[in-house]
Enzyme design. Structure first.
Site, short mmCIF file in Angstrom:
data_model
loop_
_atom_site.label_atom_id
_atom_site.label_comp_id
_atom_site.label_asym_id
_atom_site.label_seq_id
_atom_site.Cartn_x
_atom_site.Cartn_y
_atom_site.Cartn_z
N TRP A 294 -118.15 -4.81 1.66
CA TRP A 294 -119.29 -4.99 0.76
C TRP A 294 -119.06 -6.19 -0.16
O TRP A 294 -119.72 -6.34 -1.17
CB TRP A 294 -119.50 -3.72 -0.07
CG TRP A 294 -120.09 -2.58 0.67
CD1 TRP A 294 -121.41 -2.17 0.63
CD2 TRP A 294 -119.44 -1.67 1.57
NE1 TRP A 294 -121.60 -1.08 1.46
CE2 TRP A 294 -120.41 -0.75 2.06
CE3 TRP A 294 -118.14 -1.54 2.05
CZ2 TRP A 294 -120.11 0.28 2.95
CZ3 TRP A 294 -117.84 -0.54 2.94
CH2 TRP A 294 -118.81 0.37 3.38
N CYS A 329 -123.23 0.78 5.60
CA CYS A 329 -123.60 2.13 6.03
C CYS A 329 -124.53 2.17 7.24
O CYS A 329 -124.36 3.00 8.13
CB CYS A 329 -124.18 2.93 4.87
SG CYS A 329 -125.84 2.43 4.33
N HIS A 388 -128.71 5.27 1.49
CA HIS A 388 -127.50 5.47 2.29
C HIS A 388 -127.91 6.05 3.63
O HIS A 388 -128.77 6.94 3.70
CB HIS A 388 -126.51 6.40 1.59
CG HIS A 388 -125.27 6.66 2.40
ND1 HIS A 388 -124.51 5.65 2.94
CD2 HIS A 388 -124.68 7.83 2.79
CE1 HIS A 388 -123.50 6.17 3.61
NE2 HIS A 388 -123.57 7.48 3.54
N ASP A 411 -121.36 11.50 9.24
CA ASP A 411 -121.37 10.22 8.53
C ASP A 411 -120.06 9.49 8.81
O ASP A 411 -118.99 10.02 8.54
CB ASP A 411 -121.54 10.47 7.03
CG ASP A 411 -121.86 9.19 6.26
OD1 ASP A 411 -121.74 8.10 6.84
OD2 ASP A 411 -122.23 9.29 5.07
N TYR A 571 -126.65 -2.92 -2.90
CA TYR A 571 -127.45 -1.74 -2.58
C TYR A 571 -126.71 -0.44 -2.88
O TYR A 571 -127.30 0.63 -2.93
CB TYR A 571 -127.91 -1.78 -1.11
CG TYR A 571 -126.93 -1.24 -0.10
CD1 TYR A 571 -127.00 0.08 0.33
CD2 TYR A 571 -125.94 -2.05 0.45
CE1 TYR A 571 -126.11 0.58 1.27
CE2 TYR A 571 -125.05 -1.57 1.38
CZ TYR A 571 -125.14 -0.25 1.79
OH TYR A 571 -124.25 0.24 2.72
#
Length: 739
Positions: A294, A329, A388, A411, A571
């Site tokens: 990120w 994600c 997400h 996830d 984000y």
């Protein structure tokens, strides 16, 4: 040797720990590689040979040819819904009959001749572990996998074989064995006779069975997806090619399980498969598929916003045996979706807008204010992701009470560890909704992602804090997935939670507290003044007008000392830089509203933008007459310019076509080190082109030839990506015709 209280033995040279082996613990290592399949001998004697060896076996039945019937137009691929796989092998689904045609050296006599079709998977195949399975043609002798003679005509026998509905999923090696008086003779090892067996959501006996035909087709067979992002009131779409049928992708998915060291015997269980895959799709602790980043610096890989599909990622991992950079994600969720659909497990990508990252086991996201109502950024550590993405996969759950099968949340984004590894799920979505948080796996974590409160604290000078505002409806505001059979969105929020404020919701939250998910219990008087930040739609590079509205419901006049902060945020909700700060004083008459307007020039935020271009506004105010703290929050996702895609040609299978990708730089700045990617499921394999620079106001045009491999609807997807401009995309729908 026993050292007692003496010092332990010295470490090996170089300080490396001794290699762990199976010796002394088990008789043989656990079979965990589908690539290492043991070959069966061509002849297995019943006893020792005589002095002159074994006599000639020429007079006995022998195998001349084995036809796997693997042409995509033949019965096997058609009936098993595997005809879209771009492969040279037979691919079938468990619990359903497939056919193999065997040609012998003479006419087959069922009364005299004995033969079997044998299947082996992994090293050391064993019948007791279901990794070796003989299948017999006669009803008098059957194994767990059913066999029958469909047609016998002279020397040709068409054999029907039905694997059990819980058979191990993976790549098998096939042999045909004939019994002679002296031993068993087999076909030699031939890789072209390998076949793949997948999960079967079309068969009721399989635990992944999905009854709804349209939903099943969408969640298993559809290669073109839409992943939602942006904000709940300004939703954006990201197109994705899952590519589960592309050449090599199935082998790559099986390699992921090999790399995880997953025992072959467990690969028929979709719960275990999904749980291990959720760890293996990220590389945090096991050298899995994707490296997350990120940071904004993607020099050593591909920016997350640049990917157009899963194929390049999975094939790169399979080819290099190294994690692929980079992911966030939605990339994790998209590749996980490809993995699940490829193996036959119904799956879909889900987006939760305003998703809480709860790492301390409660249901609170804390925002700290100073005594005047301003955000205390030094002490505010919690964040709420603007959105997400995770996955849902469909399966029965024999390990849970009746009623908690169906959609399961999984996830692969590495957020928190579960049983010592970065993974999450599968967690029953129904259990999450009803607050059954003790059910495996990780239901409490997902429950917090969709149910947390945003709690505002006022921090005194002495460090003590007081709760001044609780927003109960901010987190989990909207949960979306792609609709069945269209490119529209589908709201599935009600699958995860009861309506806000309902009796059922209160009951579920109370149940959640029993399992340790504590919610804020503050009872605060309702403020008689409300702050509002109306919705905004802003294109990147545009000036815009920001409005703060105060609405009074009091019969008396009110004065509000307000603070409004504008920040550039990732984000994930993490602040990068502030670009706006205003301190208006709002005077309100009884039951009136007032608005304060500010012009926000593009130059104030453009140089501070980070990827995905999110602006976050937080307004707080203190009502002088009552001392109450009031708040409002708004995330603005800036809209990006679009790519244009056009095609020319006959739009028929195996006919040459040309795709043209067009983009005009709308800014005065020069875009440097630009990558443009394009692909389309079943028509165009992933390709990219590099541009050193695109000057401001100039136009880029790229043409790429392609030949559609199959008919039917699909999408061409293109992205443009560089450090100064992320998330530029375009798409074009195609409906190819048969030749």
């Amino acid at each position: 040797l026993f050292w007692g209280n003496s010092a332990p033995p010295p470490a090996p040279p170089g300080g490396a720990p001794p290699k762990v082996t199976h010796h002394g613990r088990v008789a043989a290592p656990v079979a965990s590689s589908n690539e290492d399949t043991e070959e069966l001998p061509e002849f297995e004697p019943f006893g020792a040979p005589g002095p002159r060896g074994f006599p000639s076996l020429a007079e006995y039945l022998d195998i001349s040819k084995v036809d796997m019937m693997k042409n995509r137009a033949e019965i096997n691929h058609q009936q098993h819904h595997t005809d879209r796989f771009n492969t040279n092998f037979l691919i079938v689904r468990r619990g359903q009959e497939f056919q193999v045609k065997i040609t012998f050296n003479r006419p087959y006599d069922a009364d005299k001749d004995k033969f079997a079709v044998e299947f082996g998977i992994g090293p050391s195949p064993q019948f007791s572990k279901r990794t070796y399975m003989p299948v017999f043609p006669t009803p008098e002798r059957q194994s767990p996998w059913a066999g029958r003679v469909v047609v016998a005509a002279g020397p040709e026998v068409t054999m029907g074989i039905t694997p059990t509905a819980d058979a191990i999923v993976g790549r098998y090696r096939l042999y045909v064995a004939v019994v002679t008086p002296y031993g068993i003779r087999r076909t030699c090892t031939d890789v072209s006779r390998d076949l793949y067996i997948l999960y079967n959501p079309w068969v009721k006996e399989d635990v992944v069975f999905l009854e709804d035909e349209e939903e099943r087709d969408e969640c298993v067979l559809n290669e073109s997806g839409v992943i939602y992002h942006g904000t709940w009131d300004d939703i954006a779409e990201r197109n994705w090619n899952f590519g589960q049928f592309d050449f090599g992708v199935l082998d790559a998915c099986l390699y992921v399980m090999d790399r995880a060291g997953m025992p072959i015997v467990n690969r028929g269980d979709p719960v275990k498969m999904a749980r291990i895959a959720s760890a293996m799709l990220n590389s945090r602790d096991d050298d899995g598929v994707l490296v997350g980043s990120w940071s904004g610096d993607y020099s050593y890989g591909v920016a997350p916003t640049s990917w157009t599909g899963s194929t390049d990622i999975l094939l790169s991992y399979y080819r290099t045996r190294k994690p692929v950079g980079y992911a966030q994600c939605w990339v994790y969720a998209a590749v996980f979706n490809s993995f699940l659909r490829c193996l036959g497990i119904p799956a879909r990508v889900v987006t939760n807008f305003y998703s809480a990252h709860d790492n301390d086991g409660n249901l609170k996201t804390d925002i700290i204010l100073d005594e005047n109502g301003r955000i205390d950024r030094k002490n505010t550590r919690d964040s709420i992701w603007n959105y997400h993405c995770w996955n849902e996969c469909f399966m029965a759950r024999a390990d849970l009470p009746t009623g908690f099968g169906g959609w399961q949340a999984v996830d692969a984004t590495p957020q928190e560890t579960s049983d010592g590894m970065f993974r999450c799920g599968p967690a029953s979505v129904r259990a999450i909704k009803h607050g059954e948080l003790c059910f495996p796996f990780d239901a409490a974590f997902v429950f917090a992602e969709v149910n947390s409160d945003v709690v505002f604290h006022s921090r005194k000078r002495d460090g003590t804090m007081e709760v001044v505002k609780v927003k109960k409806d901010h987190v989990g505001r909207l949960i979306l997935t792609k609709a069945t059979g269209s490119y529209d969105s589908r709201d599935i929020t009600e699958l995860y939670k009861f309506p806000e404020g309902s009796v059922e919701e209160r009951t579920v939250l109370e149940k959640g507290e029993v399992y340790g998910c504590a919610r804020d219990q503050s009872t605060l008087p309702e403020a008689d003044v409300e702050l509002r930040l109306p919705a905004l739609e802003v294109a990147v590079g545009d000036d815009f007008e920001l409005c703060l509205e105060a609405v009074s419901r009091s019969g008396e006049s009110r004065t509000v000392d307000a603070y409004i902060t504008g920040s550039v945020v990732y984000y994930t909700g993490v602040t990068s830089a502030d670009f706006l700060f205003k301190t208006p004083t709002l005077e309100l008459e009884a039951n009136q509203s007032v608005k304060e307007l500010w012009q926000v020039p593009a130059r104030s935020y453009m140089k501070k933008l980070v990827e995905q271009a999110n602006l976050h506004f937080i307004a707080t105010g203190k009502v002088k007459e009552t001392g109450q703290i009031i708040t409002a929050m708004k995330v603005v996702a800036l809209h990006m310019p679009k790519l244009s895609i056009k095609v020319s040609g006959l739009n028929k299978v195996n006919e040459l076509m040309v795709a043209t990708v067009d983009f005009t730089n709308p800014f005065s700045l020069v875009l440097e080190h630009v990558y443009v990617r394009v692909e389309g499921a079943g028509v165009l394999s992933p390709v990219f082109k590099y541009y050193g620079l695109i000057p401001g106001g100039s136009r880029m045009t790229w043409t790429e030839e392609f030949t559609p491999r199959r008919a039917g609807p699909t999408r061409l997807i293109a992205t443009l990506d560089c450090a100064a401009l992320r998330q530029v995309s375009g798409q074009l729908e195609l409906d190819g015709q048969p030749r």
